[in-house]
Structures are given as C-alpha cells and as structure tokens.
Motif scaffolding. Structure first.
Motif, PDB file in Angstrom:
ATOM      1  N   ILE A  57       0.858  -1.176   0.000  1.00 37.21           N
ATOM      2  CA  ILE A  57       0.000   0.000   0.000  1.00 37.21           C
ATOM      3  C   ILE A  57       0.898   1.231   0.000  1.00 37.21           C
ATOM      4  O   ILE A  57       1.817   1.338   0.819  1.00 37.21           O
ATOM      5  CB  ILE A  57      -0.916   0.011   1.249  1.00 37.21           C
ATOM      6  CG1 ILE A  57      -1.879  -1.172   1.223  1.00 37.21           C
ATOM      7  CG2 ILE A  57      -1.675   1.340   1.357  1.00 37.21           C
ATOM      8  CD1 ILE A  57      -2.831  -1.208   0.053  1.00 37.21           C
ATOM      9  N   ALA A  58       0.635   2.133  -0.936  1.00 36.53           N
ATOM     10  CA  ALA A  58       1.366   3.402  -0.999  1.00 36.53           C
ATOM     11  C   ALA A  58       0.384   4.520  -0.658  1.00 36.53           C
ATOM     12  O   ALA A  58      -0.676   4.629  -1.291  1.00 36.53           O
ATOM     13  CB  ALA A  58       1.962   3.613  -2.385  1.00 36.53           C
ATOM     14  N   ILE A  59       0.707   5.319   0.336  1.00 39.85           N
ATOM     15  CA  ILE A  59      -0.121   6.457   0.742  1.00 39.85           C
ATOM     16  C   ILE A  59       0.654   7.714   0.398  1.00 39.85           C
ATOM     17  O   ILE A  59       1.770   7.917   0.889  1.00 39.85           O
ATOM     18  CB  ILE A  59      -0.468   6.380   2.246  1.00 39.85           C
ATOM     19  CG1 ILE A  59      -1.255   5.084   2.506  1.00 39.85           C
ATOM     20  CG2 ILE A  59      -1.248   7.613   2.676  1.00 39.85           C
ATOM     21  CD1 ILE A  59      -1.543   4.814   3.956  1.00 39.85           C
ATOM     22  N   GLU A  60       0.051   8.555  -0.457  1.00 42.45           N
ATOM     23  CA  GLU A  60       0.785   9.692  -1.010  1.00 42.45           C
ATOM     24  C   GLU A  60      -0.059  10.958  -0.991  1.00 42.45           C
ATOM     25  O   GLU A  60      -1.293  10.898  -1.032  1.00 42.45           O
ATOM     26  CB  GLU A  60       1.215   9.371  -2.438  1.00 42.45           C
ATOM     27  CG  GLU A  60       2.108   8.136  -2.497  1.00 42.45           C
ATOM     28  CD  GLU A  60       2.566   7.778  -3.893  1.00 42.45           C
ATOM     29  OE1 GLU A  60       2.164   8.457  -4.858  1.00 42.45           O
ATOM     30  OE2 GLU A  60       3.321   6.801  -4.005  1.00 42.45           O
ATOM     31  N   ASN A  61       0.621  12.092  -0.982  1.00 44.17           N
ATOM     32  CA  ASN A  61      -0.053  13.388  -1.029  1.00 44.17           C
ATOM     33  C   ASN A  61      -0.457  13.779  -2.436  1.00 44.17           C
ATOM     34  O   ASN A  61      -1.352  14.600  -2.620  1.00 44.17           O
ATOM     35  CB  ASN A  61       0.847  14.475  -0.439  1.00 44.17           C
ATOM     36  CG  ASN A  61       1.028  14.292   1.052  1.00 44.17           C
ATOM     37  OD1 ASN A  61       0.099  13.936   1.764  1.00 44.17           O
ATOM     38  ND2 ASN A  61       2.240  14.516   1.527  1.00 44.17           N
ATOM     39  N   ASP A  62       0.206  13.216  -3.427  1.00 44.80           N
ATOM     40  CA  ASP A  62      -0.049  13.574  -4.821  1.00 44.80           C
ATOM     41  C   ASP A  62      -0.728  12.433  -5.569  1.00 44.80           C
ATOM     42  O   ASP A  62      -0.448  11.260  -5.322  1.00 44.80           O
ATOM     43  CB  ASP A  62       1.264  13.920  -5.527  1.00 44.80           C
ATOM     44  CG  ASP A  62       1.939  15.135  -4.907  1.00 44.80           C
ATOM     45  OD1 ASP A  62       1.235  16.112  -4.608  1.00 44.80           O
ATOM     46  OD2 ASP A  62       3.167  15.087  -4.722  1.00 44.80           O
ATOM     47  N   GLU A  63      -1.591  12.824  -6.509  1.00 45.85           N
ATOM     48  CA  GLU A  63      -2.307  11.842  -7.311  1.00 45.85           C
ATOM     49  C   GLU A  63      -1.371  11.213  -8.348  1.00 45.85           C
ATOM     50  O   GLU A  63      -0.556  11.906  -8.945  1.00 45.85           O
ATOM     51  CB  GLU A  63      -3.475  12.533  -8.016  1.00 45.85           C
ATOM     52  CG  GLU A  63      -4.372  11.596  -8.760  1.00 45.85           C
ATOM     53  CD  GLU A  63      -5.590  12.303  -9.328  1.00 45.85           C
ATOM     54  OE1 GLU A  63      -6.464  11.589  -9.838  1.00 45.85           O
ATOM     55  OE2 GLU A  63      -5.672  13.539  -9.257  1.00 45.85           O
ATOM     56  N   ARG A  64      -1.504   9.910  -8.549  1.00 47.55           N
ATOM     57  CA  ARG A  64      -0.755   9.193  -9.586  1.00 47.55           C
ATOM     58  C   ARG A  64      -1.646   9.077 -10.816  1.00 47.55           C
ATOM     59  O   ARG A  64      -2.693   8.429 -10.769  1.00 47.55           O
ATOM     60  CB  ARG A  64      -0.388   7.778  -9.139  1.00 47.55           C
ATOM     61  CG  ARG A  64       0.685   7.681  -8.114  1.00 47.55           C
ATOM     62  CD  ARG A  64       1.021   6.208  -7.906  1.00 47.55           C
ATOM     63  NE  ARG A  64       1.973   6.005  -6.832  1.00 47.55           N
ATOM     64  CZ  ARG A  64       2.410   4.811  -6.466  1.00 47.55           C
ATOM     65  NH1 ARG A  64       1.973   3.713  -7.075  1.00 47.55           N
ATOM     66  NH2 ARG A  64       3.282   4.698  -5.479  1.00 47.55           N
ATOM     67  N   CYS A  65      -1.223   9.666 -11.882  1.00 47.14           N
ATOM     68  CA  CYS A  65      -1.977   9.607 -13.130  1.00 47.14           C
ATOM     69  C   CYS A  65      -2.067   8.152 -13.614  1.00 47.14           C
ATOM     70  O   CYS A  65      -1.070   7.440 -13.657  1.00 47.14           O
ATOM     71  CB  CYS A  65      -1.288  10.471 -14.187  1.00 47.14           C
ATOM     72  SG  CYS A  65      -2.233  10.592 -15.707  1.00 47.14           S
ATOM     73  N   GLY A  66      -3.286   7.714 -13.920  1.00 46.04           N
ATOM     74  CA  GLY A  66      -3.485   6.367 -14.435  1.00 46.04           C
ATOM     75  C   GLY A  66      -3.644   5.290 -13.376  1.00 46.04           C
ATOM     76  O   GLY A  66      -3.848   4.129 -13.707  1.00 46.04           O
ATOM     77  N   TRP A  67      -3.555   5.643 -12.105  1.00 44.98           N
ATOM     78  CA  TRP A  67      -3.714   4.678 -11.012  1.00 44.98           C
ATOM     79  C   TRP A  67      -5.086   4.845 -10.380  1.00 44.98           C
ATOM     80  O   TRP A  67      -5.647   5.935 -10.363  1.00 44.98           O
ATOM     81  CB  TRP A  67      -2.646   4.902  -9.941  1.00 44.98           C
ATOM     82  CG  TRP A  67      -1.281   4.438 -10.319  1.00 44.98           C
ATOM     83  CD1 TRP A  67      -0.455   4.987 -11.271  1.00 44.98           C
ATOM     84  CD2 TRP A  67      -0.573   3.353  -9.760  1.00 44.98           C
ATOM     85  NE1 TRP A  67       0.714   4.299 -11.322  1.00 44.98           N
ATOM     86  CE2 TRP A  67       0.678   3.288 -10.404  1.00 44.98           C
ATOM     87  CE3 TRP A  67      -0.859   2.422  -8.770  1.00 44.98           C
ATOM     88  CZ2 TRP A  67       1.624   2.327 -10.094  1.00 44.98           C
ATOM     89  CZ3 TRP A  67       0.096   1.470  -8.455  1.00 44.98           C
ATOM     90  CH2 TRP A  67       1.319   1.423  -9.115  1.00 44.98           C
ATOM     91  N   SER A  68      -5.634   3.782  -9.827  1.00 42.49           N
ATOM     92  CA  SER A  68      -6.924   3.822  -9.139  1.00 42.49           C
ATOM     93  C   SER A  68      -6.704   4.111  -7.658  1.00 42.49           C
ATOM     94  O   SER A  68      -5.998   3.369  -6.976  1.00 42.49           O
ATOM     95  CB  SER A  68      -7.645   2.483  -9.294  1.00 42.49           C
ATOM     96  OG  SER A  68      -7.938   2.237 -10.644  1.00 42.49           O
ATOM     97  N   ASP A  69      -7.338   5.184  -7.186  1.00 40.00           N
ATOM     98  CA  ASP A  69      -7.212   5.613  -5.790  1.00 40.00           C
ATOM     99  C   ASP A  69      -8.149   4.794  -4.912  1.00 40.00           C
ATOM    100  O   ASP A  69      -9.362   4.805  -5.116  1.00 40.00           O
ATOM    101  CB  ASP A  69      -7.538   7.103  -5.697  1.00 40.00           C
ATOM    102  CG  ASP A  69      -7.447   7.663  -4.294  1.00 40.00           C
ATOM    103  OD1 ASP A  69      -6.845   7.005  -3.404  1.00 40.00           O
ATOM    104  OD2 ASP A  69      -7.977   8.769  -4.075  1.00 40.00           O
ATOM    105  N   LEU A  70      -7.585   4.101  -3.924  1.00 33.74           N
ATOM    106  CA  LEU A  70      -8.392   3.295  -3.014  1.00 33.74           C
ATOM    107  C   LEU A  70      -9.195   4.150  -2.039  1.00 33.74           C
ATOM    108  O   LEU A  70     -10.083   3.650  -1.360  1.00 33.74           O
ATOM    109  CB  LEU A  70      -7.514   2.319  -2.234  1.00 33.74           C
ATOM    110  CG  LEU A  70      -6.680   1.333  -3.052  1.00 33.74           C
ATOM    111  CD1 LEU A  70      -5.955   0.357  -2.135  1.00 33.74           C
ATOM    112  CD2 LEU A  70      -7.517   0.603  -4.065  1.00 33.74           C
ATOM    113  N   SER A  71      -8.885   5.449  -1.961  1.00 31.95           N
ATOM    114  CA  SER A  71      -9.610   6.358  -1.068  1.00 31.95           C
ATOM    115  C   SER A  71     -10.435   7.375  -1.866  1.00 31.95           C
ATOM    116  O   SER A  71     -10.728   8.460  -1.383  1.00 31.95           O
ATOM    117  CB  SER A  71      -8.633   7.078  -0.142  1.00 31.95           C
ATOM    118  OG  SER A  71      -7.763   7.912  -0.890  1.00 31.95           O
TER     119      SER A  71
END
Length: 140
Positions: A57-71
C-alpha cells in the motif's frame, strides 16, 4: 495463482470481490465517506512468472496519473495498491481483507493461516485498521 487485482467503485455485484476474513465489511473506506471502493481478483494464472508475489500500500499526497485511488472521494491522501512480481519463490494464491479495531501484525496474520500483509489501507484516517492479507505457494 493470482495474476491481477483491480479496483471497483460503487458495486458489490462482482463475483470475485475480495472478502473480509471474518465477514465484516469488504468496502475499503467504510466510514470515511467518498466512493464505495472494493478490490477484486481480475485474473488468475497457472504460470508462476505471471503471478503476483507481493502487495504493498502506498499512501501519497499527490495523485498518480493512471492509477486507481483506493480512497476515492474520501479526501486527504491518495491510497494505491502496488502489485509486485519479483524473483521471490513465493506466489500469491489467495487474498482477503482484515478489518480490525486494533492494529495487527504479521504474527497475528500468520496465526490465522496467512503468509503476508500490507500496511494499513486507512492509515491516518481513524476508525478501523484495514489490511490485505494473503496466502502463498512456494515454487521450489
């Protein structure tokens, strides 16, 4: 063996939704608002080289383009599932969620018959601790 895990928003009608080990909610961000977010096994394989060996699990402040956000929609940090295929001689055969009011560790997960676990999917959000846990098979 599991080849691919995917994110599903706002639906529980999918046949391969990953279930919580004790029958509790399998909605990842339950109690945190936002979209209903589920994980499901999208593909299985008989080829060890195509199977997953680890989950993070990676928890980040910035959005990753092309990835699905679990939150998704819950606000705050972004949460991503990283699926790995590495040189390990173990491959994932089964995945479940573990939802608990208390922090869990690998010793507890092993006592339940599982071999690995991610960090807390809801880290820093309060409420339940939610982990992905899995069983593996050894290749050699």
């Amino acid at each position: 063996m599991i080849q691919k895990i995917a994110v599903l928003y706002d639906s529980t009608d999918h046949s391969d939704i990953i279930q919580e080990i004790d029958g509790k909610s399998n909605e990842l961000m339950k109690g945190h608002g936002g979209s209903d977010v589920y994980l499901y096994v999208e593909a299985r394989t008989l080829k060890p080289e195509d199977a997953l060996s680890s989950l993070n699990i990676a928890i980040e402040n910035d959005e990753r383009c092309g990835w699905s956000d679990l939150s998704k929609g819950a606000g705050g940090t972004y949460v991503y599932l990283e699926c790995e295929r590495n040189a390990s001689d173990h491959r994932i055969t089964e995945v479940r969620l573990l939802r608990s009011s208390e922090k869990s560790d690998i010793d507890y997960v092993r006592s339940r018959g599982y071999d690995g676990m991610t960090g807390d999917i809801c880290d820093g959000r309060g409420g339940d601790y939610v982990y992905l846990i899995w069983k593996t098979t050894r290749l050699r």
